[in-house]
Enzyme design. Sequence first.
Site, mmCIF file in Angstrom:
data_model
loop_
_atom_site.group_PDB
_atom_site.id
_atom_site.type_symbol
_atom_site.label_atom_id
_atom_site.label_comp_id
_atom_site.label_asym_id
_atom_site.label_seq_id
_atom_site.Cartn_x
_atom_site.Cartn_y
_atom_site.Cartn_z
ATOM 1 N N CYS A 117 49.769 166.126 29.987
ATOM 2 C CA CYS A 117 48.665 165.722 29.459
ATOM 3 C C CYS A 117 48.271 164.297 30.081
ATOM 4 O O CYS A 117 47.079 164.088 29.846
ATOM 5 C CB CYS A 117 49.294 165.310 27.905
ATOM 6 S SG CYS A 117 50.894 164.660 27.704
ATOM 7 N N HIS A 158 46.624 159.666 23.499
ATOM 8 C CA HIS A 158 46.982 158.784 24.637
ATOM 9 C C HIS A 158 46.172 158.010 25.108
ATOM 10 O O HIS A 158 44.774 158.446 25.249
ATOM 11 C CB HIS A 158 47.503 159.702 26.014
ATOM 12 C CG HIS A 158 48.581 160.479 25.823
ATOM 13 N ND1 HIS A 158 49.466 160.584 24.542
ATOM 14 C CD2 HIS A 158 49.367 161.284 26.690
ATOM 15 C CE1 HIS A 158 50.627 161.305 24.917
ATOM 16 N NE2 HIS A 158 50.542 161.827 26.043
#
Length: 347
Positions: A140, A253
């Site tokens: 990710c 994130h």
Amino acid sequence: MNILELTDNRGNIMYNVAIMGATGAVGQVMLELLAERGFPIGELRLLASARSAGKEVEFEGETHTIGELREDSFANIDLVLASAGGSISRKFAPCAIDAGAVVVDNTSAFRMDPSVPLVVPEINPQDLATHAGIIANPNCSTIIMDVVVWPLYRRSRVERIVVSTYQAISGAGARAMEELESQTREVLEGKGARPREMPHQIAFNLFSHNTQIGAEGYCEEEMKMVCETRKMFHDDDIRITPTCVRVPVMRAHSEAVNLEFEEVVDESEAREILAAAPGVEIVDDVEANHFPMPIEASGKDAVLVGRIRNDISRADGRGIDLFISGDQLRKGAALNAIQIAEELVER
Ligand code: A2P
């Protein structure tokens, strides 16, 4: 793909899709996105552990029952979206391929296997052509960084990346997300924190990424950013030094990225390139001090980028700094996997 002669009432081909890890944080977003994007699904088979077998899930107005993932779970399945952990993928992906399915794997099990394409559709869709049944979805943090770096790299090769991540808890799964919520409440109520899924208190805290530190002093997550970027960019010489940190954020994130280019790249040119880049949205309002934030990236497909500026520590104009935020469950995982599936269908 094991294309069945299944069509909808307009003659469009439909695909039988299985989700391995359908009850997980990524699995649930996969379901959301399959519906949202109108993926042409014939049969939908939802698979998880024996713990979840029998649970019911709604999908597009129909009730589906979760089945226990087994070696014989894949008969008549065309496409498997796998997100149940590396060891589960290693065990069951071969069964799915034997049954004639193509597997888009969200785990790290096959990413660095030279025979397995590792793909972000905005970066290297051409690599899909070489697949032999498995396509790996990158890590990710890597996806979220690279979808922004790649269009700049195409303008001038990036020689070196220095990146620090501020990683959401969703990357550790649904139970870790529940832990952040319940632990925050417990700490506020004065009960103290009792970490279970995470190695340390995550509420009102942050810590170095919870993967194993290797011989060179980098954790596994950091080395994924190094190795996977090299593989997707087809550039074994790009130098990358990441520091990965978990922060008490639910599902997006963020990353502070410093890029060193081969040639001079001006801030305004970088801005122009990023404004036209697929999967990227600029949030860079200097007046209002409004830049990418995880709370605004959450639930979005695009990776947000801002703080676009020339690196003042270099006199040669070959440095750019960026701040990025991207939904870990969407572009960092489920969305990228479904975009890969869409590319396969188009081909
Ligand atoms: P279950 O909910 O039954 O445990 P997350 O990344 O959010 O932790 O989700 C992991 C996913 O992988 C869940 O759907 C989980 O199912 C599934 N899973 C975990 N272990 C197994 C297993 N041994 N067999 C099949 N699915 C598993």
